[in-house]
Design an enzyme around this catalytic site. Structure first.
Site, PDB file in Angstrom:
ATOM      1  N   ARG A   1     -10.595 -11.320   1.755  1.00  0.00           N
ATOM      2  CA  ARG A   1     -11.415 -12.409   1.206  1.00  0.00           C
ATOM      3  C   ARG A   1     -10.678 -13.743   1.286  1.00  0.00           C
ATOM      4  O   ARG A   1     -11.303 -14.795   1.390  1.00  0.00           O
ATOM      5  CB  ARG A   1     -11.836 -12.062  -0.230  1.00  0.00           C
ATOM      6  CG  ARG A   1     -10.687 -11.886  -1.172  1.00  0.00           C
ATOM      7  CD  ARG A   1     -11.059 -11.114  -2.434  1.00  0.00           C
ATOM      8  NE  ARG A   1     -11.084  -9.667  -2.203  1.00  0.00           N
ATOM      9  CZ  ARG A   1     -11.408  -8.765  -3.120  1.00  0.00           C
ATOM     10  NH1 ARG A   1     -11.766  -9.151  -4.340  1.00  0.00           N
ATOM     11  NH2 ARG A   1     -11.395  -7.469  -2.846  1.00  0.00           N
TER      12      ARG A   1
ATOM     13  N   LYS B   1       0.833  -1.196   0.000  1.00  0.00           N
ATOM     14  CA  LYS B   1       0.000   0.000   0.000  1.00  0.00           C
ATOM     15  C   LYS B   1       0.870   1.250   0.000  1.00  0.00           C
ATOM     16  O   LYS B   1       2.006   1.210   0.467  1.00  0.00           O
ATOM     17  CB  LYS B   1      -0.861   0.026   1.278  1.00  0.00           C
ATOM     18  CG  LYS B   1      -2.036  -0.924   1.267  1.00  0.00           C
ATOM     19  CD  LYS B   1      -2.859  -0.759   2.536  1.00  0.00           C
ATOM     20  CE  LYS B   1      -4.022  -1.733   2.545  1.00  0.00           C
ATOM     21  NZ  LYS B   1      -5.037  -1.460   1.516  1.00  0.00           N
TER      22      LYS B   1
HETATM   23  N1  BES Z   1      -8.329  -3.532   4.227  1.00  0.00           N
HETATM   24  C1  BES Z   1      -8.408  -3.143   2.883  1.00  0.00           C
HETATM   25  C2  BES Z   1      -9.677  -2.329   2.571  1.00  0.00           C
HETATM   26  C3  BES Z   1      -9.680  -0.932   3.109  1.00  0.00           C
HETATM   27  C4  BES Z   1      -8.959   0.064   2.495  1.00  0.00           C
HETATM   28  C5  BES Z   1     -10.467  -0.622   4.195  1.00  0.00           C
HETATM   29  C6  BES Z   1      -8.994   1.353   2.987  1.00  0.00           C
HETATM   30  C7  BES Z   1     -10.513   0.672   4.666  1.00  0.00           C
HETATM   31  C8  BES Z   1      -9.763   1.659   4.069  1.00  0.00           C
HETATM   32  C9  BES Z   1      -8.413  -4.366   1.976  1.00  0.00           C
HETATM   33  O1  BES Z   1      -7.650  -5.425   2.409  1.00  0.00           O
HETATM   34  C10 BES Z   1      -7.855  -3.931   0.664  1.00  0.00           C
HETATM   35  O2  BES Z   1      -6.717  -3.571   0.622  1.00  0.00           O
HETATM   36  N2  BES Z   1      -8.677  -3.965  -0.369  1.00  0.00           N
HETATM   37  C11 BES Z   1      -8.268  -3.562  -1.662  1.00  0.00           C
HETATM   38  C12 BES Z   1      -8.829  -4.538  -2.652  1.00  0.00           C
HETATM   39  C13 BES Z   1      -8.283  -4.357  -4.044  1.00  0.00           C
HETATM   40  C14 BES Z   1      -6.822  -4.719  -4.099  1.00  0.00           C
HETATM   41  C15 BES Z   1      -9.088  -5.226  -4.988  1.00  0.00           C
HETATM   42  C16 BES Z   1      -8.805  -2.155  -1.921  1.00  0.00           C
HETATM   43  O3  BES Z   1      -9.936  -1.873  -1.499  1.00  0.00           O
HETATM   44  O4  BES Z   1      -8.095  -1.353  -2.488  1.00  0.00           O
HETATM   45 MN    MN Z   2      -5.627  -5.247   1.792  1.00  0.00          MN
END
Ligand code: BES
Ligand code: MN
Ligand code: ZN
Length: 497
Positions: free
Chosen positions: A355, A281
């Site tokens: 997931r 990230k």
């Molecule tokens: N934990 C995150 C989702 C999230 C992001 C929650 C920001 C709250 C604030 C999750 O694990 C994630 O990173 N999801 C990705 C999925 C994508 C790679 C398909 C996302 O939402 O960017």
């Molecule tokens: Mn994630």
């Protein structure tokens, strides 16, 4: 933490009953009830004079503190606005105004006279339950890693004079239920607020075990990585592969009724820190990914409150706990893994890890033959784009279950909003190298994430709550305890049949 005790009473002669602070709700019609006239005497006509001078008009959010006399040390006037428009929104404002006013007082006890509120029957218990929940939540302070914690309110006891508006026993039940809901939310907040270096999967497991020791009807078991590997949970394990922190699957089993009754199963995403893994990230706000176990935290909070409420249900909490980190042993984009269900998954993005842990926890949960299974997860940033922070996202393979959860959210003011789970979206998960990819092709990220989970819940009544936007606030930073109130309302409604 300073706990607030609540009790309902029927006080007919206000001036004969001692209190450090009498709280009097007043509307903008400026009419004085019998109780108000009694308190007016105690303040040497201070109430009437404040109204005449225009210092207090009764509008919503307004407060005025008067000095009392005799057994009543203070009188706090609290504005409620238009008496014909005093509905649940006004009641919520009332609760928050009351807390803010009490915070400024040195009183440790207060007596609220609610006869003047003239609530509809359906709102009497709602008001008391919400009030207790709000005060308990408002008084929560994070202290664990602070040398100088922010002070909480000194209020330790709130007496509610219900007069003849309702039976004292019913009022006490509502106060109790609201206060337990608030405590459940605070437990969830505390776990989520703890930093990732303290709140690890191992820490969550130890919290579960100590909950189990506290309650006779709650039994706890924890699966370690070896056991999970034997069960074939390679999807869950693939998320922890890059971390020094071992993954845990935590199972908390509450038996509140006969063994033959099918349980309600709550499954929480417990990523104690989500760096994104190899699909790292960006740095901004990455600290907030310690909240990525908010779903797990809500399972802890809801379950422990349900146990305290002694709900006549069987409820099982399942927490999939892991830390998502990059390293030489981490799962890489393009890797194909096999889930416990036997289905294979191409990991196109290691940041779509929620997931991957949930699918194995859901497959594991089939053995419980759930009456309904609900997973709770901070799953997609796309959910924040779609709904912001006011609503949790809801997706379900069963319309009745969806309706029950939406209703519970509405009733508890911990609202959810449903998104479609149509088959049409499923093909966005197609992969050339596995049964499915772990991310969907462009668009509808919250829905494709749920579509992925749907493939593991096919013959169960299942719903998914995406709490990415509702589980915490960014300014000021802190966990909200959502959706504990929704979950508890849902469970209480099932218990009441
Ligand atoms: N934990 C995150 C989702 C999230 C992001 C929650 C920001 C709250 C604030 C999750 O694990 C994630 O990173 N999801 C990705 C999925 C994508 C790679 C398909 C996302 O939402 O960017
Ligand atoms: Mn994630
Ligand atoms: Zn995540």
């Amino acid at each position: 933490m300073a706990a607030i005790k609540f009790s309902a009473k029927q006080i007919s002669e206000i001036d004969k009953s001692s209190t450090q602070c009498a709280v009097l709700p007043l509307f903008s019609d400026r009419k004085l009830s019998k109780q108000a006239r009694a308190l007016d005497k105690i303040t040497a006509k201070g109430i009437q004079r404040a109204l005449d001078l225009g210092d207090f008009s009764g509008k919503s959010g307004q407060t005025l503190l008067l000095t009392g006399s005799g057994k009543i040390k203070r009188v706090l006037l609290l504005g409620c606005g238009d008496p014909d428009k005093f509905e649940r929104k006004g009641m919520r404002a009332f609760a928050s105004t009351l807390y803010e006013a009490c915070k400024k007082l040195s009183a440790t006890e207060a007596t609220l006279h609610m006869q003047g509120l003239k609530l509809k029957a359906a709102d009497q218990t709602w008001f008391l339950s919400y009030l207790a929940r709000h005060l308990v939540c408002a008084n929560y302070r994070y202290t664990e890693t602070l040398s100088k914690p922010r002070p909480a309110s000194k209020l330790a006891r709130l007496v509610v004079n219900v007069g003849d508006t309702q039976p004292v026993a019913a009022a006490n039940r509502a106060l109790k239920e609201g206060s337990l809901t608030g405590q459940g939310m605070n437990e969830a907040r505390e776990l989520a607020n703890l930093p990732g270096n303290i709140c690890t999967p191992t820490y969550l497991a130890s919290q579960a075990r100590s909950l189990g020791r506290k309650h006779k009807k709650l039994s706890v078991s924890v699966l370690d990585e070896k056991k999970m590997s034997e069960l074939g949970m390679h999807s869950l394990l693939s998320v922890a592969a890059g971390s020094k922190q071992p993954a845990r699957l935590i199972i908390m089993n509450y038996r509140g009724t006969k063994a033959s009754a099918r349980p309600y199963v709550l499954v929480g995403k417990g990523i104690t820190f989500d760096s994104g893994g190899i699909s790292l990230k960006p740095g901004a706000k990455m600290d907030e990914m310690k909240f990525d176990m908010g779903g797990a935290a809500s399972v802890f909070g809801a379950l422990s409150a349900a146990v305290e409420m002694n709900l006549p249900l069987n409820i099982i909490g399942v927490v999939a706990a892991a830390e998502n980190m990059p390293s030489g042993t981490a799962t890489k984009p393009g890797d194909v893994i096999q889930s416990m269900s036997g289905k294979t998954i191409e990991v196109l993005n290691t940041d779509a890890e929620g997931r991957l842990v949930l699918c194995d926890a859901l497959t594991y949960s089939r053995r419980f033959k759930p009456a309904a299974i609900i997973d709770i997860a901070t799953l997609t940033g796309a959910c924040i784009v779609a709904l912001g922070s006011h609503a949790s996202g809801l997706l379900a393979n069963d319309d009745d279950l969806a309706r029950e959860l939406l209703d519970a959210g509405q009733e508890s003011h911990d609202r959810a909003w449903q998104l479609p789970l149509w088959d049409d979206y499923q093909k966005q998960l197609n992969s050339n190298f596995a049964d499915m990819a772990n991310i969907g092709s462009a668009g509808a990220g919250t829905i494709t994430a749920a579509c992925f989970l749907a493939r593991f819940t096919e013959d169960m009544r299942w719903a998914h709550l995406d709490i990415a936007g509702s589980a915490w606030n960014s300014a000021p930073k802190g966990a909200t305890g959502r959706p504990v109130a929704l979950l508890l309302r849902y469970l209480q409604d099932r218990a009441e049949g």
